[in-house]
Write a protein that holds these residues in place. Sequence first.
Motif, PDB file in Angstrom:
ATOM      1  N   MET A   1      -7.396   6.653   1.052  1.00  0.00           N
ATOM      2  CA  MET A   1      -6.970   5.643   0.081  1.00  0.00           C
ATOM      3  C   MET A   1      -5.564   5.975  -0.396  1.00  0.00           C
ATOM      4  N   PHE A   2      -4.653   5.003  -0.241  1.00  0.00           N
ATOM      5  CA  PHE A   2      -3.277   5.138  -0.703  1.00  0.00           C
ATOM      6  C   PHE A   2      -3.115   4.266  -1.942  1.00  0.00           C
ATOM      7  N   LEU A   3      -2.556   4.826  -3.003  1.00  0.00           N
ATOM      8  CA  LEU A   3      -2.393   4.106  -4.261  1.00  0.00           C
ATOM      9  C   LEU A   3      -0.912   3.823  -4.508  1.00  0.00           C
ATOM     10  N   TYR A   4      -0.624   2.567  -4.873  1.00  0.00           N
ATOM     11  CA  TYR A   4       0.738   2.102  -5.133  1.00  0.00           C
ATOM     12  C   TYR A   4       0.812   1.554  -6.548  1.00  0.00           C
ATOM     13  N   GLN A   5       2.006   1.599  -7.142  1.00  0.00           N
ATOM     14  CA  GLN A   5       2.188   1.073  -8.487  1.00  0.00           C
ATOM     15  C   GLN A   5       3.518   0.328  -8.583  1.00  0.00           C
ATOM     16  N   ALA A   6       3.484  -0.814  -9.292  1.00  0.00           N
ATOM     17  CA  ALA A   6       4.691  -1.609  -9.538  1.00  0.00           C
ATOM     18  C   ALA A   6       5.323  -1.134 -10.839  1.00  0.00           C
ATOM     19  N   THR A   7       6.545  -1.569 -11.106  1.00  0.00           N
ATOM     20  CA  THR A   7       7.246  -1.152 -12.323  1.00  0.00           C
ATOM     21  C   THR A   7       6.521  -1.640 -13.578  1.00  0.00           C
ATOM     22  N   ASP A   8       5.761  -2.738 -13.479  1.00  0.00           N
ATOM     23  CA  ASP A   8       5.023  -3.238 -14.646  1.00  0.00           C
ATOM     24  C   ASP A   8       3.677  -2.540 -14.838  1.00  0.00           C
ATOM     25  N   GLY A   9       3.362  -1.542 -13.991  1.00  0.00           N
ATOM     26  CA  GLY A   9       2.118  -0.782 -14.127  1.00  0.00           C
ATOM     27  C   GLY A   9       0.980  -1.296 -13.265  1.00  0.00           C
ATOM     28  N   ALA A  10       1.136  -2.456 -12.631  1.00  0.00           N
ATOM     29  CA  ALA A  10       0.074  -2.987 -11.757  1.00  0.00           C
ATOM     30  C   ALA A  10      -0.135  -2.026 -10.585  1.00  0.00           C
ATOM     31  N   ARG A  11      -1.388  -1.830 -10.225  1.00  0.00           N
ATOM     32  CA  ARG A  11      -1.701  -0.905  -9.147  1.00  0.00           C
ATOM     33  C   ARG A  11      -2.374  -1.634  -7.985  1.00  0.00           C
ATOM     34  N   VAL A  12      -2.055  -1.179  -6.800  1.00  0.00           N
ATOM     35  CA  VAL A  12      -2.641  -1.685  -5.565  1.00  0.00           C
ATOM     36  C   VAL A  12      -3.090  -0.480  -4.753  1.00  0.00           C
ATOM     37  N   ALA A  13      -4.266  -0.558  -4.156  1.00  0.00           N
ATOM     38  CA  ALA A  13      -4.757   0.527  -3.305  1.00  0.00           C
ATOM     39  C   ALA A  13      -5.006  -0.012  -1.903  1.00  0.00           C
ATOM     40  N   MET A  14      -4.794   0.831  -0.923  1.00  0.00           N
ATOM     41  CA  MET A  14      -5.095   0.484   0.456  1.00  0.00           C
ATOM     42  C   MET A  14      -6.062   1.527   0.985  1.00  0.00           C
ATOM     43  N   LEU A  15      -7.180   1.063   1.526  1.00  0.00           N
ATOM     44  CA  LEU A  15      -8.200   1.958   2.074  1.00  0.00           C
ATOM     45  C   LEU A  15      -8.206   1.803   3.586  1.00  0.00           C
TER      46      LEU A  15
ATOM     47  N   ARG B   1      -0.347   6.687   8.683  1.00  0.00           N
ATOM     48  CA  ARG B   1       0.791   6.870   7.771  1.00  0.00           C
ATOM     49  C   ARG B   1       0.649   5.900   6.609  1.00  0.00           C
ATOM     50  N   ALA B   2       0.960   6.374   5.430  1.00  0.00           N
ATOM     51  CA  ALA B   2       0.927   5.502   4.250  1.00  0.00           C
ATOM     52  C   ALA B   2       1.999   4.429   4.432  1.00  0.00           C
ATOM     53  N   PRO B   3       1.618   3.160   4.356  1.00  0.00           N
ATOM     54  CA  PRO B   3       2.608   2.091   4.530  1.00  0.00           C
ATOM     55  C   PRO B   3       3.634   2.082   3.391  1.00  0.00           C
ATOM     56  N   ASP B   4       4.828   1.623   3.699  1.00  0.00           N
ATOM     57  CA  ASP B   4       5.896   1.481   2.708  1.00  0.00           C
ATOM     58  C   ASP B   4       5.817   0.067   2.132  1.00  0.00           C
ATOM     59  N   LEU B   5       5.418  -0.064   0.867  1.00  0.00           N
ATOM     60  CA  LEU B   5       5.298  -1.365   0.209  1.00  0.00           C
ATOM     61  C   LEU B   5       6.436  -1.602  -0.784  1.00  0.00           C
ATOM     62  N   SER B   6       7.502  -0.809  -0.691  1.00  0.00           N
ATOM     63  CA  SER B   6       8.605  -0.950  -1.644  1.00  0.00           C
ATOM     64  C   SER B   6       9.247  -2.333  -1.558  1.00  0.00           C
ATOM     65  N   GLY B   7       9.240  -2.947  -0.400  1.00  0.00           N
ATOM     66  CA  GLY B   7       9.778  -4.297  -0.254  1.00  0.00           C
ATOM     67  C   GLY B   7       9.008  -5.325  -1.059  1.00  0.00           C
ATOM     68  N   SER B   8       7.760  -5.000  -1.396  1.00  0.00           N
ATOM     69  CA  SER B   8       6.929  -5.891  -2.215  1.00  0.00           C
ATOM     70  C   SER B   8       6.913  -5.460  -3.669  1.00  0.00           C
ATOM     71  N   GLY B   9       7.707  -4.455  -4.015  1.00  0.00           N
ATOM     72  CA  GLY B   9       7.794  -4.014  -5.405  1.00  0.00           C
ATOM     73  C   GLY B   9       6.810  -2.927  -5.785  1.00  0.00           C
ATOM     74  N   PHE B  10       6.154  -2.291  -4.822  1.00  0.00           N
ATOM     75  CA  PHE B  10       5.187  -1.232  -5.113  1.00  0.00           C
ATOM     76  C   PHE B  10       5.656   0.079  -4.498  1.00  0.00           C
ATOM     77  N   ARG B  11       5.670   1.133  -5.330  1.00  0.00           N
ATOM     78  CA  ARG B  11       6.018   2.463  -4.814  1.00  0.00           C
ATOM     79  C   ARG B  11       4.729   3.265  -4.644  1.00  0.00           C
ATOM     80  N   LEU B  12       4.712   4.123  -3.629  1.00  0.00           N
ATOM     81  CA  LEU B  12       3.544   4.953  -3.355  1.00  0.00           C
ATOM     82  C   LEU B  12       3.387   6.004  -4.448  1.00  0.00           C
ATOM     83  N   VAL B  13       2.223   6.053  -5.068  1.00  0.00           N
ATOM     84  CA  VAL B  13       1.904   7.079  -6.055  1.00  0.00           C
ATOM     85  C   VAL B  13       1.373   8.314  -5.330  1.00  0.00           C
ATOM     86  N   GLY B  14       0.520   8.081  -4.326  1.00  0.00           N
ATOM     87  CA  GLY B  14      -0.089   9.167  -3.555  1.00  0.00           C
ATOM     88  C   GLY B  14      -1.369   8.686  -2.920  1.00  0.00           C
TER      89      GLY B  14
END
Length: 198
Positions: free
Chosen positions: A160-174, A134-147
């Motif tokens: 690979m799950f891609l997340y993005q913060a409101t400032d545009g920073a992206r984080v991926a989890m593989l 399951r794609a982890p929920d990172l909203s508590g860290s300020g990142f919403r799942l893009v897909g």
Amino acid sequence: MRHDSNSRRNLSILAWRRQNHDLRAALAQVEDELAPARLNIRNLAVRRRSLARRTARRSRGCGAVACVGRSGGLDPAWLEQPPPPGRGIDALAQEAAAGYAVCAPNLERPIEIPASDLAALDQWVSRRMGRPVRAPDLSGSGFRLVGGRLVATPNGPAGMFLYQATDGARVAMLVRPMEIDKTASMRRRVEGATEGYA
């Protein structure tokens, strides 16, 4: 007439009997031979159970790496690097950084399945990983799942799950199944212009 048809039938029966006798004589030595060990039904069953156990063990461990791009662009050094060493956590870190470097900077289509279809994304990755993912929920860290998407690695498919913060920073989890280093402690890793934790 009847005599001729009976004679022909008797000759055919005699010919079959002679053929059977000749075949038995020619194959008599082979008939007494033992089947090779590789064709022994017990050995085949043991090998099949062993393979099933190894496959189940492999699918139990699933490694994950989170990556963040420091420069926001693709590092050309990634194109020159050798394939990841082995199957352990170091290989997973390199695979994650490579996947991130290729997919995350793509503003038009960084993912294949959007977060709006999360159930399909989780199901697709789970099916390829051979275990529930399951794609982890990172909203508590300020990142919403893009897909997410599937990524090809030298060690098989990875999700690979891609997340993005409101400032545009992206984080991926593989994530992918791990054969070794299943319980390795996470530590910071830097691969070219990408840093993360594996």
